[in-house]
Design a protein around this motif. Structure first.
Motif, PDB file in Angstrom:
ATOM      1  N   HIS A   1      48.991  38.780  32.144  1.00 39.40           N
ATOM      2  CA  HIS A   1      48.064  39.849  32.161  1.00 39.40           C
ATOM      3  C   HIS A   1      47.390  40.362  33.142  1.00 39.40           C
ATOM      4  O   HIS A   1      47.124  39.485  33.928  1.00 39.40           O
ATOM      5  CB  HIS A   1      46.682  39.352  31.334  1.00 39.40           C
ATOM      6  N   VAL A   2      47.537  40.976  34.009  1.00 37.90           N
ATOM      7  CA  VAL A   2      46.986  41.866  34.923  1.00 37.90           C
ATOM      8  C   VAL A   2      45.821  42.481  35.477  1.00 37.90           C
ATOM      9  O   VAL A   2      45.417  43.312  34.605  1.00 37.90           O
ATOM     10  CB  VAL A   2      48.025  43.046  35.731  1.00 37.90           C
ATOM     11  N   VAL A   3      45.167  42.230  36.026  1.00 37.71           N
ATOM     12  CA  VAL A   3      43.651  42.210  36.847  1.00 37.71           C
ATOM     13  C   VAL A   3      43.764  43.103  38.076  1.00 37.71           C
ATOM     14  O   VAL A   3      44.336  41.953  38.791  1.00 37.71           O
ATOM     15  CB  VAL A   3      42.695  41.454  36.217  1.00 37.71           C
ATOM     16  N   ASP A   4      43.012  43.908  37.845  1.00 38.82           N
ATOM     17  CA  ASP A   4      42.824  44.624  39.379  1.00 38.82           C
ATOM     18  C   ASP A   4      41.086  43.752  39.859  1.00 38.82           C
ATOM     19  O   ASP A   4      40.380  44.197  38.959  1.00 38.82           O
ATOM     20  CB  ASP A   4      42.548  45.874  38.941  1.00 38.82           C
ATOM     21  N   LEU A   5      41.553  43.136  40.996  1.00 41.11           N
ATOM     22  CA  LEU A   5      41.017  41.877  41.454  1.00 41.11           C
ATOM     23  C   LEU A   5      39.449  43.103  42.040  1.00 41.11           C
ATOM     24  O   LEU A   5      38.595  42.348  42.356  1.00 41.11           O
ATOM     25  CB  LEU A   5      41.514  41.369  42.761  1.00 41.11           C
ATOM     26  N   THR A   6      40.053  44.334  42.699  1.00 44.53           N
ATOM     27  CA  THR A   6      39.630  45.750  43.534  1.00 44.53           C
ATOM     28  C   THR A   6      38.077  45.165  42.340  1.00 44.53           C
ATOM     29  O   THR A   6      36.915  45.622  42.679  1.00 44.53           O
ATOM     30  CB  THR A   6      39.769  45.964  43.859  1.00 44.53           C
ATOM     31  N   LEU A   7      38.137  45.504  40.886  1.00 43.83           N
ATOM     32  CA  LEU A   7      37.178  46.068  40.616  1.00 43.83           C
ATOM     33  C   LEU A   7      36.205  45.356  39.760  1.00 43.83           C
ATOM     34  O   LEU A   7      36.118  45.227  38.688  1.00 43.83           O
ATOM     35  CB  LEU A   7      38.046  47.201  39.532  1.00 43.83           C
ATOM     36  N   ILE A   8      35.878  43.604  39.957  1.00 42.80           N
ATOM     37  CA  ILE A   8      35.762  42.616  39.581  1.00 42.80           C
ATOM     38  C   ILE A   8      33.894  43.109  39.305  1.00 42.80           C
ATOM     39  O   ILE A   8      33.453  42.453  40.905  1.00 42.80           O
ATOM     40  CB  ILE A   8      35.941  41.640  39.660  1.00 42.80           C
ATOM     41  N   PRO A   9      33.181  43.391  38.772  1.00 41.73           N
ATOM     42  CA  PRO A   9      31.725  43.710  39.626  1.00 41.73           C
ATOM     43  C   PRO A   9      30.809  41.397  40.092  1.00 41.73           C
ATOM     44  O   PRO A   9      31.729  40.905  38.976  1.00 41.73           O
ATOM     45  CB  PRO A   9      30.985  44.201  38.590  1.00 41.73           C
ATOM     46  N   ASN A  10      30.083  41.467  39.867  1.00 44.61           N
ATOM     47  CA  ASN A  10      29.695  40.475  40.387  1.00 44.61           C
ATOM     48  C   ASN A  10      29.140  39.554  38.530  1.00 44.61           C
ATOM     49  O   ASN A  10      29.153  38.715  38.560  1.00 44.61           O
ATOM     50  CB  ASN A  10      28.166  39.975  41.181  1.00 44.61           C
ATOM     51  N   ASP A  11      28.862  40.101  37.989  1.00 42.82           N
ATOM     52  CA  ASP A  11      28.141  39.939  36.554  1.00 42.82           C
ATOM     53  C   ASP A  11      29.712  40.505  35.630  1.00 42.82           C
ATOM     54  O   ASP A  11      29.338  40.860  34.523  1.00 42.82           O
ATOM     55  CB  ASP A  11      27.289  40.764  36.174  1.00 42.82           C
ATOM     56  N   PHE A  12      30.857  40.379  35.840  1.00 38.89           N
ATOM     57  CA  PHE A  12      31.708  40.604  35.026  1.00 38.89           C
ATOM     58  C   PHE A  12      31.821  39.457  33.282  1.00 38.89           C
ATOM     59  O   PHE A  12      33.128  40.488  33.077  1.00 38.89           O
ATOM     60  CB  PHE A  12      33.412  40.374  36.037  1.00 38.89           C
ATOM     61  N   SER A  13      31.808  38.616  33.136  1.00 37.72           N
ATOM     62  CA  SER A  13      31.141  38.023  32.416  1.00 37.72           C
ATOM     63  C   SER A  13      30.487  38.460  31.452  1.00 37.72           C
ATOM     64  O   SER A  13      30.549  38.932  29.801  1.00 37.72           O
ATOM     65  CB  SER A  13      30.432  36.616  32.080  1.00 37.72           C
ATOM     66  N   SER A  14      30.186  39.492  31.124  1.00 36.56           N
ATOM     67  CA  SER A  14      29.916  40.936  30.100  1.00 36.56           C
ATOM     68  C   SER A  14      30.740  40.762  29.206  1.00 36.56           C
ATOM     69  O   SER A  14      32.083  41.457  29.217  1.00 36.56           O
ATOM     70  CB  SER A  14      29.353  42.011  30.203  1.00 36.56           C
ATOM     71  N   GLN A  15      30.467  40.889  27.954  1.00 33.08           N
ATOM     72  CA  GLN A  15      32.014  40.392  26.572  1.00 33.08           C
ATOM     73  C   GLN A  15      32.352  41.606  26.198  1.00 33.08           C
ATOM     74  O   GLN A  15      33.172  41.605  25.336  1.00 33.08           O
ATOM     75  CB  GLN A  15      31.464  39.520  25.336  1.00 33.08           C
ATOM     76  N   SER A  16      32.085  42.755  26.561  1.00 33.25           N
ATOM     77  CA  SER A  16      32.623  43.845  25.890  1.00 33.25           C
ATOM     78  C   SER A  16      33.806  44.644  27.012  1.00 33.25           C
ATOM     79  O   SER A  16      34.206  45.553  26.366  1.00 33.25           O
ATOM     80  CB  SER A  16      31.361  45.274  26.232  1.00 33.25           C
ATOM     81  N   SER A  17      34.153  43.677  27.712  1.00 28.85           N
ATOM     82  CA  SER A  17      35.171  44.078  28.358  1.00 28.85           C
ATOM     83  C   SER A  17      36.737  43.949  27.754  1.00 28.85           C
ATOM     84  O   SER A  17      37.195  43.355  26.641  1.00 28.85           O
ATOM     85  CB  SER A  17      35.391  43.855  29.662  1.00 28.85           C
TER      86      SER A  17
END
Lengths: 200, 323
Positions: A119-135
């Motif tokens: 699973h590849v995640v773009d680290l530059t697009l991680i906001p502070n409140d990333f824990s939102s479960q709708s992603s």
């Protein structure tokens, strides 16, 4: 032959990672098999540079179907063949283009039958409140936790913003270890290779 | 909208009915319902129930009341030993090697197979399979060959049951026979690997008694001796009826009478090799063939006719050689 699949959002660097990882394993020329959503197979022979020029790009949804390549890796004394499949990026919303929708459906369908998920995640697009479960990344992660083999790769680690975002990603996905990589500069591939070797 | 199969959800993504995010949520719901139903099934068939099902299979065998009682005893013994172990009480070592004595066709092999299943479920044996061997599989042709053959068979049997049929034949060849070597090898591994497999020796009553006397250590090494008595006439008739029901045939009352006449009571039969249940099976199979011959000349047959076995089908069916 074990099958590894690369998944992620559009433009997270999946294709570049696939090609540079093939290069890291010592491959200079590759045969890429394209499988369209109608089930048509098409095989093309590329040199690694040609493949990068033709298959990678800055625009969203450059990859629209499954692109597989057979790679081999030394595991202990044996050389093991495995299939690495690059996929169409999956986003949260319903896409207007039918071809892209079909590509996404193809990715989701195949996800359920592979042996290893990268699973590849773009680290530059991680906001502070990333824990939102709708992603969609959260959905990939949830599915990965159920299946046996799942590796989370934090891509674009060479960029300065990515480095500060890594703790956010770790906090959002606590049950798995994250391998920070740079698909462009082939950084962190040694760890990825070790993880893949354990699972093929 | 509810989806029944993952493919339906994927098609919905293709056609733009749902977003990939919703697709994942729906797939998760599907998986969890499938998992929940599997889990419910698992709970339903827990170990005790599975053992009870296997013991019920044993109970469905006709006759063998002594054997059934003994198997239940062994089951209870193992269970109590396990509970004692939990309470840190002294436990008896569980040596479960057995000797089955009885005429052919009295259910020795069938009972051994069922025991394998019971022991596997109880965790006494890791695999619970049955390896069935006879003298020819164990005794070699030259010096040293026997031990090799015996060890090969034992290796196969680890985790299960080694069933040696007609075991008395191992000691029958005289002083120079390699059968003795097989017995020595067997006795050694019975002790060394007593927790890894169960050895069952089977054979005719008289011959087995003589066999156990040939080697003084043998008798004491088998704590469980089971006698398989011959079936009486009524039991044999019940077996015949059970066989017929399984094959969807029916015996008329006259046919039953004819069958009873046909079966010489084993206690008055001087022939030790009377086949008991196996002979009954052969008689029924022969009768089924004769019924087919009787019916084939008829241009049309009813469902009843196809099922019923008449006394004439049983006529001329011999007990041993002619079947």
């Amino acid at each position: 032959m074990r099958e590894c699949m690369i998944i992620g959002r559009p433009n997270s660097g999946k294709t570049l990672f696939a090609l540079n990882f093939a290069g890291y394993l010592g491959i200079r020329n590759i045969d890429v098999t394209f499988r369209t959503y109608e089930g048509l197979l098409n095989c093309r022979h590329f040199s690694l540079d040609e493949a990068k020029r033709e298959l990678c790009g800055n625009s969203l949804h450059k990859t629209r179907s499954l692109q597989s390549m057979v790679l081999n890796m030394k595991v202990g004394k044996a050389t093991v063949n495995f299939k690495l499949t690059d996929t169409c990026g999956v986003s949260e919303q319903i896409h207007a283009d039918e071809k892209i929708r079909k590509g996404m459906a193809q990715t989701i369908g195949m996800l359920r039958s592979v042996d290893l998920i990268l699973h590849v995640v773009d680290l530059t697009l991680i906001p502070n409140d990333f824990s939102s479960q709708s992603s969609i990344d959260y959905e990939f992660y949830n599915y990965g936790m159920i299946c046996k083999a799942y590796i989370l790769l934090g891509n674009k680690y060479d960029l300065s913003s990515a480095k500060s975002n890594l703790p956010h990603l770790t906090a959002a996905f606590p049950k798995t270890s994250i391998v920070p990589i740079s698909a462009l500069y082939s950084q962190g591939f040694r760890e990825v290779k070790a993880c893949v070797a354990r699972n093929i | 909208m509810t989806y029944q199969w993952p493919d339906d959800i994927i098609t919905a993504v293709e056609s733009g009915q749902i977003s990939p995010l919703d697709a994942f949520k729906k797939l998760r719901e599907l998986d969890s319902t499938a998992f929940a139903s599997d889990y419910a099934k698992d709970i339903q068939f827990n170990v005790e129930q599975r053992i009870e099902n296997i013991l019920r299979e044993l109970d469905s065998l006709i006759g063998l009341s002594e054997v059934k009682k003994l198997v239940r005893e062994i089951y209870a013994f193992i269970e109590i030993q396990k509970r004692r172990e939990k309470e840190r009480l002294n436990t008896e070592p569980m040596v479960l090697h057995m000797i089955f004595k009885g005429n052919p066709g009295t259910g020795k092999t069938t009972v051994a197979r069922i025991m394998g299943k019971v022991f596997r479920e109880m965790g006494v044996l890791s695999r619970g399979h049955l390896i069935e061997v006879e003298r020819a599989d164990l005794v070699g042709e030259y010096i040293g060959h026997t031990a090799q053959k015996m060890r090969d068979q034992l290796k196969k049997a680890y985790g299960g049951i080694l069933f040696i049929d007609e075991a008395y034949s191992l000691a029958r060849g005289g002083e120079k026979d390699f059968g003795k070597e097989a017995i020595d090898c067997m006795v050694k591994s019975m002790e060394d690997h007593k927790n890894e497999f169960i050895l069952i020796l089977a054979g005719y009553q008289k011959e087995m008694e003589i066999f156990l006397q040939t080697n003084p250590g043998l008798h004491s090494r088998f704590p469980i001796h089971i006698n398989f008595p011959d079936y009486n006439k009524q039991e044999l008739l019940q077996i015949a009826e059970q066989l017929c029901v399984k094959r969807q045939y029916q015996l008329t009352s006259q046919a039953k009478f004819a069958l009873l006449h046909l079966l010489n009571p084993p206690e008055t039969n001087s022939d030790d090799k009377f086949g008991n249940a196996r002979t009954v099976r052969n008689i029924i199979e022969k009768a089924i063939r004769r019924q087919a011959v009787r019916l084939i000349s008829k241009p049309s047959t009813t469902r009843e006719e196809l099922m019923v076995i008449e006394p004439c089908d049983l006529m001329g069916v011999g007990i041993c050689g002619n079947v």
